[in-house]
Scaffold this motif. Structure first.
Motif, PDB file in Angstrom:
ATOM      1  N   UNK A   6      71.075  21.232  75.927  1.00 20.29           N
ATOM      2  CA  UNK A   6      69.954  20.286  75.970  1.00 20.29           C
ATOM      3  C   UNK A   6      69.276  20.317  77.336  1.00 20.29           C
ATOM      4  N   UNK A   7      70.048  20.528  78.371  1.00 22.62           N
ATOM      5  CA  UNK A   7      69.479  20.645  79.712  1.00 22.62           C
ATOM      6  C   UNK A   7      68.581  21.866  79.840  1.00 22.62           C
ATOM      7  N   UNK A   8      68.984  22.953  79.218  1.00 22.59           N
ATOM      8  CA  UNK A   8      68.153  24.160  79.231  1.00 22.59           C
ATOM      9  C   UNK A   8      66.837  23.890  78.515  1.00 22.59           C
ATOM     10  N   UNK A   9      66.925  23.266  77.349  1.00 25.08           N
ATOM     11  CA  UNK A   9      65.733  22.993  76.542  1.00 25.08           C
ATOM     12  C   UNK A   9      64.804  22.017  77.246  1.00 25.08           C
ATOM     13  N   UNK A  10      65.357  21.009  77.885  1.00 22.91           N
ATOM     14  CA  UNK A  10      64.523  19.978  78.505  1.00 22.91           C
ATOM     15  C   UNK A  10      63.896  20.421  79.824  1.00 22.91           C
ATOM     16  N   UNK A  11      64.415  21.456  80.402  1.00 27.34           N
ATOM     17  CA  UNK A  11      63.883  21.940  81.671  1.00 27.34           C
ATOM     18  C   UNK A  11      62.590  22.734  81.431  1.00 27.34           C
ATOM     19  N   UNK A  12      61.637  22.542  82.315  1.00 23.75           N
ATOM     20  CA  UNK A  12      60.368  23.265  82.190  1.00 23.75           C
ATOM     21  C   UNK A  12      60.508  24.733  82.560  1.00 23.75           C
ATOM     22  N   UNK A  13      61.533  25.080  83.323  1.00 22.59           N
ATOM     23  CA  UNK A  13      61.639  26.455  83.805  1.00 22.59           C
ATOM     24  C   UNK A  13      62.881  27.197  83.331  1.00 22.59           C
ATOM     25  N   UNK A  14      63.909  26.501  82.860  1.00 20.68           N
ATOM     26  CA  UNK A  14      65.189  27.158  82.555  1.00 20.68           C
ATOM     27  C   UNK A  14      65.069  28.187  81.430  1.00 20.68           C
ATOM     28  N   UNK A  15      64.507  27.803  80.292  1.00 25.19           N
ATOM     29  CA  UNK A  15      64.430  28.744  79.168  1.00 25.19           C
ATOM     30  C   UNK A  15      63.519  29.934  79.496  1.00 25.19           C
ATOM     31  N   UNK A  16      62.329  29.703  80.074  1.00 21.71           N
ATOM     32  CA  UNK A  16      61.515  30.862  80.461  1.00 21.71           C
ATOM     33  C   UNK A  16      62.217  31.769  81.479  1.00 21.71           C
ATOM     34  N   UNK A  17      62.967  31.173  82.398  1.00 17.64           N
ATOM     35  CA  UNK A  17      63.708  31.984  83.374  1.00 17.64           C
ATOM     36  C   UNK A  17      64.778  32.817  82.669  1.00 17.64           C
ATOM     37  N   UNK A  18      65.445  32.238  81.671  1.00 16.00           N
ATOM     38  CA  UNK A  18      66.430  32.992  80.898  1.00 16.00           C
ATOM     39  C   UNK A  18      65.776  34.145  80.149  1.00 16.00           C
ATOM     40  N   UNK A  19      64.583  33.914  79.624  1.00 20.17           N
ATOM     41  CA  UNK A  19      63.869  34.988  78.935  1.00 20.17           C
ATOM     42  C   UNK A  19      63.544  36.136  79.889  1.00 20.17           C
ATOM     43  N   UNK A  20      63.130  35.805  81.106  1.00 21.71           N
ATOM     44  CA  UNK A  20      62.837  36.828  82.104  1.00 21.71           C
ATOM     45  C   UNK A  20      64.108  37.595  82.452  1.00 21.71           C
ATOM     46  N   UNK A  21      65.210  36.892  82.650  1.00 23.00           N
ATOM     47  CA  UNK A  21      66.487  37.553  82.942  1.00 23.00           C
ATOM     48  C   UNK A  21      66.919  38.439  81.772  1.00 23.00           C
ATOM     49  N   UNK A  22      66.721  37.952  80.554  1.00 27.79           N
ATOM     50  CA  UNK A  22      67.096  38.718  79.365  1.00 27.79           C
ATOM     51  C   UNK A  22      66.294  40.014  79.299  1.00 27.79           C
ATOM     52  N   UNK A  23      64.999  39.915  79.465  1.00 30.05           N
ATOM     53  CA  UNK A  23      64.150  41.109  79.422  1.00 30.05           C
ATOM     54  C   UNK A  23      64.433  42.053  80.587  1.00 30.05           C
ATOM     55  N   UNK A  24      64.737  41.504  81.745  1.00 27.98           N
ATOM     56  CA  UNK A  24      65.096  42.345  82.894  1.00 27.98           C
ATOM     57  C   UNK A  24      66.385  43.112  82.620  1.00 27.98           C
ATOM     58  N   UNK A  25      67.350  42.437  82.018  1.00 25.79           N
ATOM     59  CA  UNK A  25      68.599  43.106  81.666  1.00 25.79           C
ATOM     60  C   UNK A  25      68.377  44.207  80.644  1.00 25.79           C
ATOM     61  N   UNK A  26      67.561  43.936  79.640  1.00 29.53           N
ATOM     62  CA  UNK A  26      67.252  44.946  78.617  1.00 29.53           C
ATOM     63  C   UNK A  26      66.552  46.145  79.259  1.00 29.53           C
ATOM     64  N   UNK A  27      65.612  45.885  80.163  1.00 25.55           N
ATOM     65  CA  UNK A  27      64.902  46.971  80.838  1.00 25.55           C
ATOM     66  C   UNK A  27      65.859  47.823  81.672  1.00 25.55           C
ATOM     67  N   UNK A  28      66.753  47.180  82.380  1.00 25.58           N
ATOM     68  CA  UNK A  28      67.729  47.900  83.199  1.00 25.58           C
ATOM     69  C   UNK A  28      68.655  48.733  82.315  1.00 25.58           C
ATOM     70  N   UNK A  29      69.093  48.159  81.227  1.00 29.84           N
ATOM     71  CA  UNK A  29      69.961  48.873  80.288  1.00 29.84           C
ATOM     72  C   UNK A  29      69.239  50.078  79.680  1.00 29.84           C
ATOM     73  N   UNK A  30      68.102  49.831  79.061  1.00 33.90           N
ATOM     74  CA  UNK A  30      67.424  50.899  78.338  1.00 33.90           C
ATOM     75  C   UNK A  30      66.813  51.942  79.262  1.00 33.90           C
ATOM     76  N   UNK A  31      66.333  51.522  80.407  1.00 36.23           N
ATOM     77  CA  UNK A  31      65.787  52.491  81.360  1.00 36.23           C
ATOM     78  C   UNK A  31      66.821  53.520  81.776  1.00 36.23           C
TER      79      UNK A  31
END
Length: 143
Positions: A7-32
């Motif tokens: 709930x803290x992640x959902x209620x935060x204005x920046x937490x979920x978008x930051x997780x999305x950026x980290x997720x995509x960064x990890x995918x890019x590092x993996x696939x690259x």
């Protein structure tokens, strides 16, 4: 994971978008890094020994996978019931298991040392699986 944390992640204005950026960064590092290995398996950069490239690329790919996995788990915690019911998410998880099996098969048979036709098939399978993982990950929002 506690529901208060999710709930803290959902209620935060920046937490979920930051997780999305980290997720995509990890995918890019993996696939690259996997693409670099695939290019070597297919004969590009023959002056660079496959084992030397793998010593650099594989740890970075593992770090990318870890980053994607941790951020993905945290995002999952915010809407677990909905995601489990989502066919695209379920198929993505199945494809991730298939990718792990293919990687185990590739390394278990020492395909980096052989660089034979089967190693190339395994790399093509890997690429197709990961492209499907990306597609399913994107499709989750639309199913």
């Amino acid at each position: 994971m506690s529901t208060d944390f999710a709930a803290g992640i959902v209620s935060s204005a920046w937490a979920y978008p930051a997780l999305e950026v980290l997720h995509l960064s990890g995918v890019a590092l993996l696939l690259g890094n996997l693409v670099l290995l695939e290019m070597r398996v297919f004969g590009w950069g023959v002056g660079l020994p496959a084992r030397d490239l793998a010593r650099l690329a594989l740890p970075l790919a593992v770090i990318g996978f870890g980053l994607a996995a941790v951020s993905g788990l945290l995002m999952f915690s915010t809407q677990a019931a909905e995601l489990i019911a989502n066919r695209a998410f379920t198929f993505k998880m199945l494809l991730l298991m298939l990718a792990a099996c293919n990687a185990g098969w590739f390394h278990g048979r020492s395909s980096l040392d052989k660089l034979d036709a089967l190693a190339r098939v395994q790399m093509v399978l890997s690429t197709l699986i990961w492209l499907a993982v990306l597609g399913c990950g994107r499709w989750i929002a639309y199913v």
